[in-house]
Design a protein around this motif. Structure first.
Motif, PDB file in Angstrom:
ATOM      1  N   GLY A  37       0.830  -1.216   0.000  1.00 28.22           N
ATOM      2  CA  GLY A  37       0.000   0.000   0.000  1.00 28.22           C
ATOM      3  C   GLY A  37       0.853   1.249   0.000  1.00 28.22           C
ATOM      4  N   LEU A  38       1.937   1.217   0.741  1.00 24.12           N
ATOM      5  CA  LEU A  38       2.851   2.365   0.776  1.00 24.12           C
ATOM      6  C   LEU A  38       3.451   2.599  -0.613  1.00 24.12           C
ATOM      7  CD1 LEU A  38       4.579   4.475   2.416  1.00 24.12           C
ATOM      8  CD2 LEU A  38       6.242   2.637   2.725  1.00 24.12           C
ATOM      9  N   ALA A  39       3.911   1.508  -1.236  1.00 23.23           N
ATOM     10  CA  ALA A  39       4.566   1.637  -2.553  1.00 23.23           C
ATOM     11  C   ALA A  39       3.593   2.168  -3.605  1.00 23.23           C
ATOM     12  CB  ALA A  39       5.143   0.290  -2.979  1.00 23.23           C
ATOM     13  N   LYS A  40       2.349   1.678  -3.545  1.00 24.05           N
ATOM     14  CA  LYS A  40       1.358   2.147  -4.535  1.00 24.05           C
ATOM     15  C   LYS A  40       1.149   3.653  -4.376  1.00 24.05           C
ATOM     16  CE  LYS A  40      -1.339   1.184  -7.854  1.00 24.05           C
ATOM     17  NZ  LYS A  40      -0.790   0.598  -9.084  1.00 24.05           N
ATOM     18  N   THR A  41       1.028   4.099  -3.131  1.00 23.67           N
ATOM     19  CA  THR A  41       0.839   5.530  -2.865  1.00 23.67           C
ATOM     20  C   THR A  41       2.052   6.324  -3.354  1.00 23.67           C
ATOM     21  OG1 THR A  41      -0.321   4.841  -0.870  1.00 23.67           O
ATOM     22  CG2 THR A  41       0.217   7.175  -1.037  1.00 23.67           C
ATOM     23  N   LEU A  42       3.239   5.815  -3.036  1.00 29.72           N
ATOM     24  CA  LEU A  42       4.459   6.513  -3.445  1.00 29.72           C
ATOM     25  C   LEU A  42       4.600   6.583  -4.958  1.00 29.72           C
ATOM     26  CD1 LEU A  42       7.057   5.161  -0.856  1.00 29.72           C
ATOM     27  CD2 LEU A  42       6.102   7.454  -1.010  1.00 29.72           C
ATOM     28  N   SER A  43       4.139   5.531  -5.638  1.00 28.48           N
ATOM     29  CA  SER A  43       4.287   5.531  -7.108  1.00 28.48           C
ATOM     30  C   SER A  43       3.570   6.742  -7.705  1.00 28.48           C
ATOM     31  CB  SER A  43       3.756   4.232  -7.707  1.00 28.48           C
ATOM     32  OG  SER A  43       2.344   4.164  -7.592  1.00 28.48           O
ATOM     33  N   ILE A  44       2.465   7.140  -7.084  1.00 29.05           N
ATOM     34  CA  ILE A  44       1.713   8.302  -7.584  1.00 29.05           C
ATOM     35  C   ILE A  44       2.463   9.597  -7.227  1.00 29.05           C
ATOM     36  CG2 ILE A  44      -0.501   9.533  -7.422  1.00 29.05           C
ATOM     37  CD1 ILE A  44      -1.648   6.644  -6.556  1.00 29.05           C
ATOM     38  N   GLU A  45       2.963   9.663  -5.999  1.00 28.85           N
ATOM     39  CA  GLU A  45       3.658  10.883  -5.560  1.00 28.85           C
ATOM     40  C   GLU A  45       4.999  11.077  -6.263  1.00 28.85           C
ATOM     41  OE1 GLU A  45       3.983  12.008  -1.492  1.00 28.85           O
ATOM     42  OE2 GLU A  45       1.986  11.253  -0.994  1.00 28.85           O
ATOM     43  N   LEU A  46       5.662   9.970  -6.567  1.00 29.58           N
ATOM     44  CA  LEU A  46       7.017  10.088  -7.129  1.00 29.58           C
ATOM     45  C   LEU A  46       7.036  10.167  -8.663  1.00 29.58           C
ATOM     46  CD1 LEU A  46       8.974   7.583  -4.820  1.00 29.58           C
ATOM     47  CD2 LEU A  46       8.783  10.066  -4.612  1.00 29.58           C
ATOM     48  N   ALA A  47       5.938   9.781  -9.291  1.00 32.02           N
ATOM     49  CA  ALA A  47       5.916   9.782 -10.768  1.00 32.02           C
ATOM     50  C   ALA A  47       6.256  11.151 -11.363  1.00 32.02           C
ATOM     51  CB  ALA A  47       4.560   9.286 -11.274  1.00 32.02           C
ATOM     52  N   PRO A  48       5.714  12.267 -10.834  1.00 33.48           N
ATOM     53  CA  PRO A  48       6.073  13.568 -11.421  1.00 33.48           C
ATOM     54  C   PRO A  48       7.561  13.890 -11.314  1.00 33.48           C
ATOM     55  CG  PRO A  48       4.139  13.776  -9.991  1.00 33.48           C
ATOM     56  CD  PRO A  48       4.699  12.412  -9.770  1.00 33.48           C
ATOM     57  N   LYS A  49       8.251  13.266 -10.371  1.00 33.27           N
ATOM     58  CA  LYS A  49       9.709  13.480 -10.241  1.00 33.27           C
ATOM     59  C   LYS A  49      10.486  12.531 -11.156  1.00 33.27           C
ATOM     60  CE  LYS A  49       9.271  14.295  -5.231  1.00 33.27           C
ATOM     61  NZ  LYS A  49       8.826  15.671  -5.252  1.00 33.27           N
ATOM     62  N   GLY A  50       9.769  11.665 -11.882  1.00 30.84           N
ATOM     63  CA  GLY A  50      10.438  10.716 -12.779  1.00 30.84           C
ATOM     64  C   GLY A  50      11.044   9.543 -12.041  1.00 30.84           C
ATOM     65  N   ILE A  51      10.521   9.270 -10.832  1.00 27.55           N
ATOM     66  CA  ILE A  51      11.033   8.125 -10.056  1.00 27.55           C
ATOM     67  C   ILE A  51       9.965   7.040 -10.030  1.00 27.55           C
ATOM     68  CG2 ILE A  51      11.898   7.344  -7.801  1.00 27.55           C
ATOM     69  CD1 ILE A  51      12.671  10.303  -7.231  1.00 27.55           C
ATOM     70  N   ARG A  52      10.369   5.812 -10.407  1.00 27.38           N
ATOM     71  CA  ARG A  52       9.432   4.671 -10.379  1.00 27.38           C
ATOM     72  C   ARG A  52       9.680   3.831  -9.133  1.00 27.38           C
ATOM     73  NH1 ARG A  52      10.602   1.060 -13.632  1.00 27.38           N
ATOM     74  NH2 ARG A  52      12.676   1.761 -14.208  1.00 27.38           N
ATOM     75  N   ILE A  53       8.624   3.203  -8.639  1.00 28.67           N
ATOM     76  CA  ILE A  53       8.770   2.299  -7.480  1.00 28.67           C
ATOM     77  C   ILE A  53       7.905   1.064  -7.687  1.00 28.67           C
ATOM     78  CG2 ILE A  53       7.068   3.684  -6.156  1.00 28.67           C
ATOM     79  CD1 ILE A  53       8.607   2.741  -3.589  1.00 28.67           C
ATOM     80  N   ASN A  54       8.506  -0.103  -7.508  1.00 25.85           N
ATOM     81  CA  ASN A  54       7.794  -1.382  -7.701  1.00 25.85           C
ATOM     82  C   ASN A  54       8.179  -2.373  -6.614  1.00 25.85           C
ATOM     83  OD1 ASN A  54       6.384  -1.071 -10.424  1.00 25.85           O
ATOM     84  ND2 ASN A  54       8.469  -0.414 -10.926  1.00 25.85           N
ATOM     85  N   ASN A  55       7.362  -3.417  -6.490  1.00 26.59           N
ATOM     86  CA  ASN A  55       7.618  -4.468  -5.503  1.00 26.59           C
ATOM     87  C   ASN A  55       7.924  -5.791  -6.191  1.00 26.59           C
ATOM     88  OD1 ASN A  55       6.707  -2.697  -3.363  1.00 26.59           O
ATOM     89  ND2 ASN A  55       4.623  -3.133  -4.079  1.00 26.59           N
ATOM     90  N   VAL A  56       8.890  -6.523  -5.637  1.00 26.19           N
ATOM     91  CA  VAL A  56       9.146  -7.889  -6.092  1.00 26.19           C
ATOM     92  C   VAL A  56       8.812  -8.824  -4.925  1.00 26.19           C
ATOM     93  CG1 VAL A  56      10.928  -9.530  -6.795  1.00 26.19           C
ATOM     94  CG2 VAL A  56      10.934  -7.213  -7.732  1.00 26.19           C
ATOM     95  N   CYS A  57       7.973  -9.810  -5.213  1.00 22.25           N
ATOM     96  CA  CYS A  57       7.556 -10.772  -4.177  1.00 22.25           C
ATOM     97  C   CYS A  57       8.124 -12.145  -4.516  1.00 22.25           C
ATOM     98  CB  CYS A  57       6.032 -10.854  -4.130  1.00 22.25           C
ATOM     99  SG  CYS A  57       5.272  -9.313  -3.608  1.00 22.25           S
ATOM    100  N   PRO A  58       9.202 -12.525  -3.863  1.00 23.16           N
ATOM    101  CA  PRO A  58       9.745 -13.863  -4.127  1.00 23.16           C
ATOM    102  C   PRO A  58       8.859 -14.929  -3.494  1.00 23.16           C
ATOM    103  CG  PRO A  58      11.355 -12.421  -3.006  1.00 23.16           C
ATOM    104  CD  PRO A  58      10.017 -11.776  -2.896  1.00 23.16           C
ATOM    105  N   GLY A  59       8.931 -16.139  -4.044  1.00 23.97           N
ATOM    106  CA  GLY A  59       8.298 -17.294  -3.392  1.00 23.97           C
ATOM    107  C   GLY A  59       9.341 -17.875  -2.445  1.00 23.97           C
ATOM    108  N   LEU A  60       9.775 -19.099  -2.701  1.00 23.19           N
ATOM    109  CA  LEU A  60      10.826 -19.684  -1.868  1.00 23.19           C
ATOM    110  C   LEU A  60      12.169 -19.539  -2.579  1.00 23.19           C
ATOM    111  CD1 LEU A  60       9.166 -22.989  -0.573  1.00 23.19           C
ATOM    112  CD2 LEU A  60       9.101 -20.699   0.405  1.00 23.19           C
ATOM    113  N   VAL A  61      13.115 -18.949  -1.880  1.00 17.32           N
ATOM    114  CA  VAL A  61      14.435 -18.697  -2.459  1.00 17.32           C
ATOM    115  C   VAL A  61      15.486 -19.404  -1.610  1.00 17.32           C
ATOM    116  CG1 VAL A  61      15.998 -16.887  -3.268  1.00 17.32           C
ATOM    117  CG2 VAL A  61      13.550 -16.405  -3.077  1.00 17.32           C
ATOM    118  N   ALA A  62      16.441 -20.020  -2.266  1.00 21.02           N
ATOM    119  CA  ALA A  62      17.468 -20.787  -1.547  1.00 21.02           C
ATOM    120  C   ALA A  62      18.453 -19.840  -0.861  1.00 21.02           C
ATOM    121  CB  ALA A  62      18.197 -21.696  -2.532  1.00 21.02           C
ATOM    122  N   THR A  63      18.097 -19.399   0.337  1.00 16.86           N
ATOM    123  CA  THR A  63      18.964 -18.509   1.129  1.00 16.86           C
ATOM    124  C   THR A  63      19.041 -19.057   2.557  1.00 16.86           C
ATOM    125  OG1 THR A  63      17.189 -17.135   1.996  1.00 16.86           O
ATOM    126  CG2 THR A  63      18.066 -16.502  -0.154  1.00 16.86           C
TER     127      THR A  63
END
Ligand SMILES: NC(=O)c1ccc[n+]([C@@H]2O[C@H](COP(=O)([O-])OP(=O)(O)OC[C@H]3O[C@@H](n4cnc5c(N)ncnc54)[C@H](OP(=O)(O)O)[C@@H]3O)[C@@H](O)[C@H]2O)c1
Length: 261
Positions: A164-190
């Protein structure tokens, strides 16, 4: 494909191992000037050596506990003094530990509020004034942003809030030319995933190997991801090939998510 990431100043948090390290390796392979961040100087030195060995790229590092506000301020001062600006920020950190709801104390809730949630708030707020048009922020979340996962009440609670934070920020930051996205991993070998499987094994009285095989059998692609496979998505999202993508959440989970969209 030309990602045009050469010379981009990329700050990758939680990057001495695991998914953050996978992202750092991919960005360094694309020629970015990578600054890796984690708490332990020793872990960072080892990670820097591996990045150099694999990519030939000399990474920078800064030891910082991103759950602490004053430490983030020191990181920002370092970036301002040494680099002047930043083009990429990867918000990523370790944890949270698996726990049953009734065992989670207020202290633990507040600790993870600082670690998982406020780190993204503080880093993003401090970095955006240093970012030029065309910059990109990527948050590493989890499948728990959309689906509640067993034993992970803390993650299940904070990840949707971060989406929810990222979605809100994507709107606020777009006029500055900054993009924001989320990556959701499943199971990662770490290392974290080993700990999670050990926890499930102990709880159920079975071996970690059985837990791993059962987990793999529930993933359509039949295996865990490597950290670099998550890193590939991070690098793509930061690249000019993703120039029209912002406010979006991507699952990199071998098909494990059960949701239609
Ligand atoms: N592995 C998975 O299957 C998986 C799946 C979905 C989501 N995730 C999420 O992805 C994130 C990374 O997971 P991972 O498996 O890569 O974890 P990991 O293997 O435990 O690595 C965590 C990294 O973060 C650093 N770190 C931990 N606490 C920190 C802090 N307070 N400040 C700065 N750096 C810190 C650690 O280095 P130092 O010890 O040197 O600080 C390490 O480099 C986690 O939030 C996790 O919940 C993981």
């Amino acid at each position: 494909m030309d990602y045009s990431l050469k010379g981009k100043k990329a700050v990758v948090c939680g990057a001495s191992s695991g998914i953050g390290f996978g992202a750092a390796i991919k960005l360094a392979s694309e020629g970015s000037d990578v600054i890796i961040v984690s708490r332990s100087e020793e872990n960072l030195l080892k990670a820097k050596k591996k990045i150099k060995d694999v990519t030939g790229h000399e990474a920078h590092s800064f030891a910082c506990d991103i759950s602490i506000s004053s430490e983030i301020e020191k990181l920002i001062s370092y970036i301002k003094e040494k680099f002047g600006s930043a083009d990429i920020l990867v918000n990523n950190v370790g944890g949270p530990e698996p726990m049953a709801f009734l065992k989670v104390t207020d202290e633990t809730w507040f600790r993870y509020f600082e670690t998982l949630f406020m780190s993204v708030v503080r880093l993003t707020r401090s970095f955006t004034p240093l970012m030029n048009e065309g910059s990109s922020i990527v948050n590493i979340l989890s499948r728990s942003a959309k689906e509640a996962l067993p034993n992970l009440v803390i993650s299940n609670s904070f990840r949707p809030a971060l989406a929810g934070l990222a979605k809100t920020l994507s709107i606020e930051l777009a006029p500055k030319g900054i993009r924001i996205n989320n990556v959701c991993p499943g199971l990662v070998a770490t290392e974290r995933q080993v700990n999670l499987m050990n926890y499930a094994a102990e709880k159920e009285g079975i071996s970690p190997d059985i837990v791993r095989k059962r987990s793999e059998s529930q993933i359509p692609l039949g295996r865990l991801a490597s950290p670099e496979e998550i890193g590939s998505m991070v690098a793509f999202l930061c690249s000019k090939e993703a120039s029209y993508i912002t406010g979006s959440t991507f699952f990199v989970d071998g098909g494990a998510s059960k949701s239609n969209v």
